[in-house]
Design a protein around this motif. Structure first.
Motif, PDB file in Angstrom:
ATOM      1  N   PRO A 211       0.817  -1.220   0.000  1.00  0.00           N
ATOM      2  CA  PRO A 211       0.000   0.000   0.000  1.00  0.00           C
ATOM      3  C   PRO A 211       0.849   1.268   0.000  1.00  0.00           C
ATOM      4  O   PRO A 211       2.028   1.269   0.348  1.00  0.00           O
ATOM      5  CB  PRO A 211      -0.802  -0.124   1.297  1.00  0.00           C
ATOM      6  N   GLN A 212       0.196   2.353  -0.370  1.00  0.00           N
ATOM      7  CA  GLN A 212       0.848   3.661  -0.404  1.00  0.00           C
ATOM      8  C   GLN A 212       1.370   4.044   0.981  1.00  0.00           C
ATOM      9  O   GLN A 212       2.397   4.703   1.098  1.00  0.00           O
ATOM     10  CB  GLN A 212      -0.121   4.726  -0.931  1.00  0.00           C
ATOM     11  N   GLU A 213       0.681   3.618   2.017  1.00  0.00           N
ATOM     12  CA  GLU A 213       1.116   3.913   3.384  1.00  0.00           C
ATOM     13  C   GLU A 213       2.534   3.377   3.635  1.00  0.00           C
ATOM     14  O   GLU A 213       3.354   4.034   4.278  1.00  0.00           O
ATOM     15  CB  GLU A 213       0.141   3.302   4.389  1.00  0.00           C
TER      16      GLU A 213
ATOM     17  N   ASN B 216       4.950   5.651   1.890  1.00  0.00           N
ATOM     18  CA  ASN B 216       5.071   6.910   2.636  1.00  0.00           C
ATOM     19  C   ASN B 216       5.976   6.743   3.853  1.00  0.00           C
ATOM     20  O   ASN B 216       6.791   7.616   4.159  1.00  0.00           O
ATOM     21  CB  ASN B 216       3.692   7.407   3.066  1.00  0.00           C
ATOM     22  N   ARG B 217       5.810   5.626   4.574  1.00  0.00           N
ATOM     23  CA  ARG B 217       6.660   5.363   5.751  1.00  0.00           C
ATOM     24  C   ARG B 217       8.114   5.178   5.330  1.00  0.00           C
ATOM     25  O   ARG B 217       9.036   5.659   5.997  1.00  0.00           O
ATOM     26  CB  ARG B 217       6.182   4.136   6.511  1.00  0.00           C
TER      27      ARG B 217
ATOM     28  N   GLU C  75       4.689  -5.098   8.265  1.00  0.00           N
ATOM     29  CA  GLU C  75       3.565  -4.528   9.001  1.00  0.00           C
ATOM     30  C   GLU C  75       3.628  -5.029  10.431  1.00  0.00           C
ATOM     31  O   GLU C  75       3.732  -6.224  10.683  1.00  0.00           O
ATOM     32  CB  GLU C  75       2.237  -4.935   8.355  1.00  0.00           C
TER      33      GLU C  75
ATOM     34  N   THR D 110       4.911   2.994  17.446  1.00  0.00           N
ATOM     35  CA  THR D 110       3.823   2.797  16.494  1.00  0.00           C
ATOM     36  C   THR D 110       2.992   1.602  16.932  1.00  0.00           C
ATOM     37  O   THR D 110       3.528   0.497  17.070  1.00  0.00           O
ATOM     38  CB  THR D 110       4.391   2.522  15.079  1.00  0.00           C
TER      39      THR D 110
ATOM     40  N   GLY E  32       1.429  -0.480  12.086  1.00  0.00           N
ATOM     41  CA  GLY E  32       1.706   0.238  10.846  1.00  0.00           C
ATOM     42  C   GLY E  32       2.880  -0.393  10.125  1.00  0.00           C
ATOM     43  O   GLY E  32       3.339  -1.476  10.472  1.00  0.00           O
ATOM     44  N   TRP E  33       3.356   0.302   9.125  1.00  0.00           N
ATOM     45  CA  TRP E  33       4.458  -0.198   8.312  1.00  0.00           C
ATOM     46  C   TRP E  33       5.791   0.226   8.921  1.00  0.00           C
ATOM     47  O   TRP E  33       6.009   1.398   9.201  1.00  0.00           O
ATOM     48  CB  TRP E  33       4.315   0.317   6.890  1.00  0.00           C
TER      49      TRP E  33
END
Length: 179
Positions: free
Chosen positions: A79-81, A84-85, A159, A165, A168-169
């Motif tokens: 995913p884009q997430e 981004n990370r 993940e 966190t 999340g990634w």
């Protein structure tokens, strides 16, 4: 008691004390764990102790994990997430604020798995072999490649959760390919 002190402070006693100290220092030096990107290779330092790109041409072995099971993603599935990370980690990894080792580690640790954060503890940020990002991140399976001015930073994304966190990634492995 005088006899013991006389033996300890004799030349033979001093030789034994010095020998024990030297052997202790050697034993401690041999047990020190070498970390990736720590600049500890004597042949990798340039003038004034600065790290050179020669230290980063060999594979550090961190991004060697097999990709099996539900932690693997195809190009379309990452995913884009995660991208981004990975991008945010790369910016912190470049150390734009000039932090020392502790501050730099604190800035990158929220992006890392707990095991990877432990491995990066004590690494000197001056050994980072790049100064700026030159392109956008691209995904390939669970890996994200980020072009830099002197090579490519490849991050294995996972993940999960760490101390910063909840879910999340996270970066589970860091690899560097010199241009």
């Amino acid at each position: 008691m005088n006899r013991v002190l006389r033996i300890v402070f004799s030349r033979y006693g001093m030789i034994v004390i010095i020998l024990v100290l030297v052997l202790g220092v050697i034993a401690l030096a041999q047990t020190r764990e070498e970390l990736p990107l720590d600049g500890s290779d004597a042949g990798s330092s340039g003038v004034d102790g600065e790290a050179t790109s020669e230290a980063f041409t060999e594979d550090d072995g961190l991004a060697t994990e097999a990709c099996d099971g539900e932690d693997c993603y195809t190009d379309a599935e990452l995913p884009q997430e995660a991208l981004n990370r990975a991008s945010a980690f790369a910016e912190a990894w470049l150390n734009p604020y000039g932090y020392g080792p502790d501050g730099w580690h604190d800035s990158i640790a929220p992006f890392l798995t707990s095991d990877t954060a432990d491995l990066m503890e004590g690494v000197d940020p001056s050994t980072v072999p790049a100064e700026e990002r030159t392109g956008e991140p691209t995904a390939s399976g669970s890996k994200v490649a980020i072009p830099m001015d002197t090579g490519t930073l490849t991050l294995t994304m996972h993940e999960g959760a760490n101390d910063w966190t909840s879910n999340g990634w996270l970066v589970s492995a860091i690899d560097w390919e010199q241009l």
